[in-house]
Design an enzyme around this catalytic site. Structure first.
Site, PDB file in Angstrom:
ATOM      1  N   GLY A  10       0.832  -1.209   0.000  1.00  0.00           N
ATOM      2  CA  GLY A  10       0.000   0.000   0.000  1.00  0.00           C
ATOM      3  C   GLY A  10       0.859   1.248   0.000  1.00  0.00           C
ATOM      4  N   ARG A  72       0.332  -4.697  -4.773  1.00  0.00           N
ATOM      5  CA  ARG A  72       0.325  -5.726  -3.729  1.00  0.00           C
ATOM      6  C   ARG A  72       1.030  -6.964  -4.272  1.00  0.00           C
ATOM      7  NH1 ARG A  72      -0.744  -3.782   1.215  1.00  0.00           N
ATOM      8  NH2 ARG A  72      -2.467  -2.325   1.217  1.00  0.00           N
ATOM      9  N   ASP A 103       5.259  -5.592   5.173  1.00  0.00           N
ATOM     10  CA  ASP A 103       5.502  -7.001   5.397  1.00  0.00           C
ATOM     11  C   ASP A 103       5.641  -7.824   4.108  1.00  0.00           C
ATOM     12  OD1 ASP A 103       5.869  -9.052   7.209  1.00  0.00           O
ATOM     13  OD2 ASP A 103       3.823  -9.761   6.865  1.00  0.00           O
ATOM     14  N   THR A 125       4.902   1.670   6.251  1.00  0.00           N
ATOM     15  CA  THR A 125       3.482   1.330   6.319  1.00  0.00           C
ATOM     16  C   THR A 125       2.837   2.247   7.342  1.00  0.00           C
ATOM     17  OG1 THR A 125       1.798  -0.214   7.135  1.00  0.00           O
ATOM     18  CG2 THR A 125       4.016  -0.643   7.866  1.00  0.00           C
ATOM     19  N   ILE A 126       1.686   2.769   6.995  1.00  0.00           N
ATOM     20  CA  ILE A 126       1.011   3.641   7.966  1.00  0.00           C
ATOM     21  C   ILE A 126       0.656   2.842   9.213  1.00  0.00           C
ATOM     22  CG2 ILE A 126       0.100   5.158   6.169  1.00  0.00           C
ATOM     23  CD1 ILE A 126      -2.705   4.020   6.906  1.00  0.00           C
ATOM     24  N   ASP A 127       0.499   1.519   9.075  1.00  0.00           N
ATOM     25  CA  ASP A 127       0.149   0.694  10.241  1.00  0.00           C
ATOM     26  C   ASP A 127       1.292   0.645  11.263  1.00  0.00           C
ATOM     27  OD1 ASP A 127      -2.097   0.247   8.797  1.00  0.00           O
ATOM     28  OD2 ASP A 127      -1.988  -1.931   8.796  1.00  0.00           O
ATOM     29  N   ASP A 129       3.680  -1.407  11.702  1.00  0.00           N
ATOM     30  CA  ASP A 129       3.781  -2.701  12.382  1.00  0.00           C
ATOM     31  C   ASP A 129       4.933  -3.570  11.892  1.00  0.00           C
ATOM     32  OD1 ASP A 129       2.760  -3.258   9.895  1.00  0.00           O
ATOM     33  OD2 ASP A 129       1.019  -4.374  10.598  1.00  0.00           O
ATOM     34  N   ARG A 162     -22.930  13.595  21.923  1.00  0.00           N
ATOM     35  CA  ARG A 162     -22.936  12.310  21.204  1.00  0.00           C
ATOM     36  C   ARG A 162     -21.706  11.467  21.512  1.00  0.00           C
ATOM     37  NH1 ARG A 162     -24.768  14.610  15.261  1.00  0.00           N
ATOM     38  NH2 ARG A 162     -26.995  14.272  15.563  1.00  0.00           N
ATOM     39  N   MET A 169      -7.160   2.966  10.272  1.00  0.00           N
ATOM     40  CA  MET A 169      -6.489   1.772   9.750  1.00  0.00           C
ATOM     41  C   MET A 169      -5.639   1.122  10.834  1.00  0.00           C
ATOM     42  SD  MET A 169      -5.651   2.475   5.760  1.00  0.00           S
ATOM     43  CE  MET A 169      -6.977   2.377   4.548  1.00  0.00           C
ATOM     44  N   GLY A 170      -5.232  -0.075  10.584  1.00  0.00           N
ATOM     45  CA  GLY A 170      -4.454  -0.860  11.556  1.00  0.00           C
ATOM     46  C   GLY A 170      -4.977  -2.275  11.534  1.00  0.00           C
ATOM     47  N   ARG A 171      -4.400  -3.091  10.663  1.00  0.00           N
ATOM     48  CA  ARG A 171      -4.886  -4.470  10.483  1.00  0.00           C
ATOM     49  C   ARG A 171      -4.556  -5.359  11.669  1.00  0.00           C
ATOM     50  NH1 ARG A 171      -6.469  -5.760   5.489  1.00  0.00           N
ATOM     51  NH2 ARG A 171      -6.538  -7.931   6.120  1.00  0.00           N
ATOM     52  N   GLU A 222      -9.279  -0.756  12.562  1.00  0.00           N
ATOM     53  CA  GLU A 222     -10.090  -1.621  11.671  1.00  0.00           C
ATOM     54  C   GLU A 222      -9.948  -3.102  12.016  1.00  0.00           C
ATOM     55  OE1 GLU A 222      -8.601  -1.294   7.622  1.00  0.00           O
ATOM     56  OE2 GLU A 222      -6.541  -1.477   8.318  1.00  0.00           O
ATOM     57  N   ARG A 265     -22.587   8.278  16.338  1.00  0.00           N
ATOM     58  CA  ARG A 265     -22.292   8.380  14.905  1.00  0.00           C
ATOM     59  C   ARG A 265     -20.929   7.747  14.641  1.00  0.00           C
ATOM     60  NH1 ARG A 265     -26.852   9.717  15.195  1.00  0.00           N
ATOM     61  NH2 ARG A 265     -27.868  11.593  14.378  1.00  0.00           N
ATOM     62  N   GLN A 273      -6.018   8.609   5.344  1.00  0.00           N
ATOM     63  CA  GLN A 273      -4.813   8.437   6.175  1.00  0.00           C
ATOM     64  C   GLN A 273      -3.568   8.159   5.333  1.00  0.00           C
ATOM     65  OE1 GLN A 273      -6.158   5.815   9.820  1.00  0.00           O
ATOM     66  NE2 GLN A 273      -7.565   5.578   8.115  1.00  0.00           N
ATOM     67  N   ARG A 274      -3.763   7.586   4.159  1.00  0.00           N
ATOM     68  CA  ARG A 274      -2.606   7.220   3.331  1.00  0.00           C
ATOM     69  C   ARG A 274      -2.205   8.327   2.367  1.00  0.00           C
ATOM     70  NH1 ARG A 274      -3.540   1.117   1.907  1.00  0.00           N
ATOM     71  NH2 ARG A 274      -3.396   1.809  -0.253  1.00  0.00           N
TER      72      ARG A 274
HETATM   73  O1  F6P Z   1      -0.941  -0.345   4.020  1.00  0.00           O
HETATM   74  C1  F6P Z   1      -1.624  -0.791   5.168  1.00  0.00           C
HETATM   75  C2  F6P Z   1      -3.088  -0.588   4.962  1.00  0.00           C
HETATM   76  O2  F6P Z   1      -3.329   0.788   4.820  1.00  0.00           O
HETATM   77  C3  F6P Z   1      -3.954  -1.208   6.037  1.00  0.00           C
HETATM   78  O3  F6P Z   1      -4.093  -0.436   7.167  1.00  0.00           O
HETATM   79  C4  F6P Z   1      -5.249  -1.443   5.297  1.00  0.00           C
HETATM   80  O4  F6P Z   1      -5.994  -2.453   5.897  1.00  0.00           O
HETATM   81  C5  F6P Z   1      -4.760  -1.847   3.964  1.00  0.00           C
HETATM   82  O5  F6P Z   1      -3.529  -1.215   3.777  1.00  0.00           O
HETATM   83  C6  F6P Z   1      -5.679  -1.508   2.819  1.00  0.00           C
HETATM   84  O6  F6P Z   1      -5.133  -2.033   1.665  1.00  0.00           O
HETATM   85  P1  F6P Z   1      -5.611  -1.817   0.182  1.00  0.00           P
HETATM   86  O7  F6P Z   1      -4.881  -0.620  -0.353  1.00  0.00           O
HETATM   87  O8  F6P Z   1      -5.176  -3.043  -0.524  1.00  0.00           O
HETATM   88  O9  F6P Z   1      -7.092  -1.606   0.204  1.00  0.00           O
END
Ligand code: F6P
Length: 355
Positions: A10, A72, A103, A125-127, A129, A162, A169-171, A222, A265, A273-274
């Protein structure tokens, strides 16, 4: 010597700074040229490359995304392994490859390295990780966007009394959720590392609003998962067998509305975020890691990743810190020398470490 560079996985902010770091550091010595592969590993497999020099890097620092494009994992890479990569790299006269990715890219880079080809990986990676580094390119920008979203949700939440759920994001890891949640003052932060109990969260939110609060922000990664208290909807798996992440924020929001009775909400921050321009921290990190990757190759090392260490909190005695100045480190001065036009001659002062 010819160096190849690619971005995989990504996209995120700061990739162009890393590519530029590679090009500037390589151009420091006239006999090193750089080619960039388009669309990640697919570009290597297809022999799709472009010459990169200082001219090609103009305007790269503030640009989001990746000027090389990315992709990917590729089926061909999975089935045919490293052999077609090595063959193409050799055809292109590339002596070493710098891979900028998360990764999936690291796994492919490992295979290429196992096949005997010199590779240096740069983590992004923004995650945030990737194992082996305290911070990845793209994280700081994403964190800034997510924190700003929490701040903005706060003011609208207060006006309406509210609960606002923000999905970020964050898998597999909750760095963005934890960072933005703490920086933005969220009432609850749900991360993949610690399954959440929805009843306990609802009770706390009710108690909070009964005290004096008129807004609660709940940040949900997420990839967050509930404990046994509720069952998450089955969203299936993708072609690689990974869990499809879809709708955890909304799921949490619906449950909280039902259990608390408060208006709730949900906002999904998604790809915002990306995208967009990198923060200064990501430009700096990309520049540092890209340049360092080339230096490491020049030192004759490969089959490794360049990462950042020691962002923990230290507790030095006052006697050690009072009256002393933290100068640019040797690393920083070296980077100035590699990446800017004015050579750094004999430094007057330096400190040992970056931060
Ligand atoms: O690059 C990491 C990430 O942004 C994750 O946080 C997210 O789940 C995933 O990529 C989304 O990937 P794609 O671009 O394939 O939809």
């Amino acid at each position: 010597m010819r160096i190849g560079v690619l971005t995989g996985g990504g996209d995120c902010a700061g990739l162009n700074a890393a590519i530029r770091g590679v090009v500037r550091a390589a151009g420091h010595e006239l006999d090193r040229s750089v080619i960039g592969y388009r669309r990640g590993w697919n570009g290597v497999l297809d022999g799709d490359s472009v010459k990169l020099d200082s001219e090609a890097m103009r305007g790269a620092l503030p640009r989001g995304g990746t000027m090389l494009g990315t992709s990917r994992s590729s089926r061909r890479l999975e089935t045919e392994g490293a052999a077609p990569l090595v063959a193409q790299l050799e055809r292109d006269g590339v002596d070493a490859l710098v891979t900028i990715g998360g990764d999936g890219t690291l796994i492919a880079a490992g295979r290429l390295s196992d096949a005997g080809f010199p590779v240096i990986a740069v983590p992004k990676t923004i995650d945030n990780d990737v194992h082996g580094t305290d911070v990845c390119i793209g994280f700081d920008t994403a964190l800034g966007v997510a924190t700003e979203a929490v701040d903005r949700l706060h003011t609208t939440a207060e006006s309406h009394n509210r609960i606002m759920v923000l999905e970020v994001m964050g898998r597999q890891a909750g760095h963005i959720a934890a960072g933005a949640g703490i920086a933005g003052g969220a009432a609850a932060i749900l991360v993949p590392e610690a399954p959440f109990n929805i009843d306990a969260i609802a009770e706390r939110l009710i108690a909070r609003h009964h005290r004096d609060r008129n807004a609660s922000i709940v940040v949900v990664a997420e990839g967050a998962i509930p404990d046994g208290s509720v069952e998450a909807p089955d969203t299936g798996t993708d072609e690689w067998g990974n869990r499809i992440l879809d709708g955890m924020g909304q799921f949490v929001g619906d449950l909280l509305a039902e259990r608390t009775g408060f208006e709730t909400r949900t906002t999904v921050l998604g790809y915002i975020q990306r995208g967009g321009p990198p923060t200064p921290a990501d430009r700096l990190l990309g520049s540092r890691l890209g340049a360092r990757a080339v230096e490491v190759l020049m030192e004759g090392t490969s089959g490794c990743m360049v990462g950042v260490h020691s962002t923990g909190i230290a507790v030095p005695p006052l006697a050690e810190v009072a009256g002393r100045t933290r100068y640019l480190s040797e690393d920083q001065l070296e980077l100035l020398d590699l990446i800017s036009t004015a050579p750094v001659l004999t430094p007057l002062h330096t400190s040992r470490r970056w931060f």
